[in-house]
Design an enzyme around this catalytic site. Structure first.
Site, PDB file in Angstrom:
ATOM      1  N   ILE A 164       0.850  -1.180   0.000  1.00  0.00           N
ATOM      2  CA  ILE A 164       0.000   0.000   0.000  1.00  0.00           C
ATOM      3  C   ILE A 164       0.889   1.235   0.000  1.00  0.00           C
ATOM      4  CG2 ILE A 164      -1.825   1.258   1.181  1.00  0.00           C
ATOM      5  CD1 ILE A 164      -2.707  -1.482   0.159  1.00  0.00           C
ATOM      6  N   LYS A 165       0.723   2.101  -0.985  1.00  0.00           N
ATOM      7  CA  LYS A 165       1.530   3.312  -1.072  1.00  0.00           C
ATOM      8  C   LYS A 165       0.903   4.420  -0.221  1.00  0.00           C
ATOM      9  CE  LYS A 165       3.534   4.580  -4.990  1.00  0.00           C
ATOM     10  NZ  LYS A 165       3.739   4.933  -6.427  1.00  0.00           N
ATOM     11  N   ILE A 166       1.708   4.946   0.694  1.00  0.00           N
ATOM     12  CA  ILE A 166       1.276   6.032   1.566  1.00  0.00           C
ATOM     13  C   ILE A 166       2.296   7.166   1.451  1.00  0.00           C
ATOM     14  CG2 ILE A 166       0.814   6.740   3.950  1.00  0.00           C
ATOM     15  CD1 ILE A 166       0.038   3.860   4.567  1.00  0.00           C
TER      16      ILE A 166
END
Length: 362
Positions: free
Chosen positions: A139-141
């Protein structure tokens, strides 16, 4: 396998493709890149999906189905993008299995509208993780100040994270701290730390674009800021993940958060088109590349051994010389983060418009 790309892999650099589309998936192109071009991961972002949807007829059937179900734009985006990422995870699953989860990863980004909202980011990360339902998802944050506690909370829940939009060394250290804190929380809750992975995406070419635009055309500092910044980041990585704090976590199965070199497509015609690959070779890192850059390296890229370790002093000298030339590091990286967030917002708006148009036409 291409000998140049194989040499890059042999040097310990994981090559991830910075692109994804249903056309790549359906045509077998992604599978071919994995089989023949040493690609062992994929990263995505709203810009990539907007381009894929605007130019791809393969989404029409799913769009029509979602419209018949009464789906709005947000749900349609969610379903289209997670479907592509889920399928890409399946293509990369053999790599994931063969590397004990280190590679074979596919990244999907939370809605950038939540970048300044910690709770919303955590909620979206959990929703994406549950929908894709693949262990090789990241998950890109974004590494905003509000994103830091979201990164820690997401890691603590056992969700693997690609921290994106990192420019500043100080922020990078905060990102690594958030990862370690998340691991400590996960360990306290009895989670298996060996299943939690993370990369930290340090942006390269945008630094040079910003700095070089402020330098005279004949300045010897042109084309050096991005590499210097990345090499100093690697020195910080080596320090943090060589610490007793991480050693304690490693005994419980924790993995280091690998540096990922992002924005590695060279933007200036005055610089070699493979610069951000050949000059950022060091074992245990990821380089995520556009296909054009991948092809360029396959054609004429060179691996000259480790071009990062031991470069801390000369890299700091570059930053110091830029300061003497009136280019302040803190101001540059702050501007780049602000612009990066705006680009994320603009890309998301483009994606929303593209999907809205597709629903109207379905």
């Amino acid at each position: 396998m291409n000998a140049r790309l194989q040499a890059l892999s042999d040097a310990g650099v994981s090559i991830w493709l910075d692109d994804l589309s249903r056309e790549r998936l359906a045509s077998g192109n992604l599978a071919a890149l994995v089989a023949e071009s040493n690609v062992v991961g994929v990263t995505t972002n709203p810009t990539i999906f907007a381009a894929a949807l605007a130019n791809g007829e393969r989404y029409a059937e799913q769009v029509a189905q979602l419209k018949a179900e009464g789906a709005d734009v947000d749900r349609t985006i969610f379903e289209l993008t997670t479907t592509d990422v889920q399928q890409a995870c399946d293509v990369l699953r053999p790599v994931y299995d063969a590397t004990d989860g280190v590679d074979g990863r596919v990244s999907i980004e939370v809605d950038p509208g939540a970048a300044r909202d910690t709770d919303a980011t955590v909620e979206l990360a959990q929703k994406l993780w549950a929908r894709v339902d693949r262990p090789n998802l990241l998950i890109k944050i974004p590494a905003t100040e509000e994103g830091l506690p979201a990164i820690a909370a997401t890691i603590a829940r056992g969700i693997s994270v690609n921290v994106t939009l990192i420019f500043a060394l100080e922020r990078y250290r905060a990102v690594m701290d958030a990862y370690l804190y998340g691991l400590e929380q996960a360990a306290a809750e009895g989670r298996d730390l060996s299943t939690i992975h993370s990369v930290a995406s340090f942006f390269i070419s945008r630094v040079d674009s910003e700095v070089d635009g402020r330098l005279p055309e004949d300045s010897p500092l042109r084309g050096k800021a991005g590499l210097a910044n990345a090499r100093l980041a690697y020195a910080a990585y080596a320090e943090v993940f060589g610490s007793e704090r991480f050693a304690t976590l490693a005994q419980k199965g924790a993995r280091p958060q690998r540096p990922l070199w992002a924005s590695t497509g060279v933007k200036s015609p005055d610089l070699p088109d493979t610069l951000y690959l050949s000059d950022l070779v060091v074992a245990g890192t990821v380089n995520t590349v556009p296909e054009k850059t991948l092809q360029a390296f396959a054609d004429h890229g060179e691996v000259r051994g480790d071009t990062v370790t031991g470069t801390e002093a000369e890299s700091q000298q570059v930053i110091d010389q830029l300061a003497e030339a009136g280019i302040g590091y803190d101001e540059v990286v702050k501007k780049l983060e602000d612009e990066g967030l705006q680009k994320f917002d603009d890309s998301w708006a483009e994606l929303v418009q593209t999907v809205s148009d597709a629903l109207d036409e379905a």
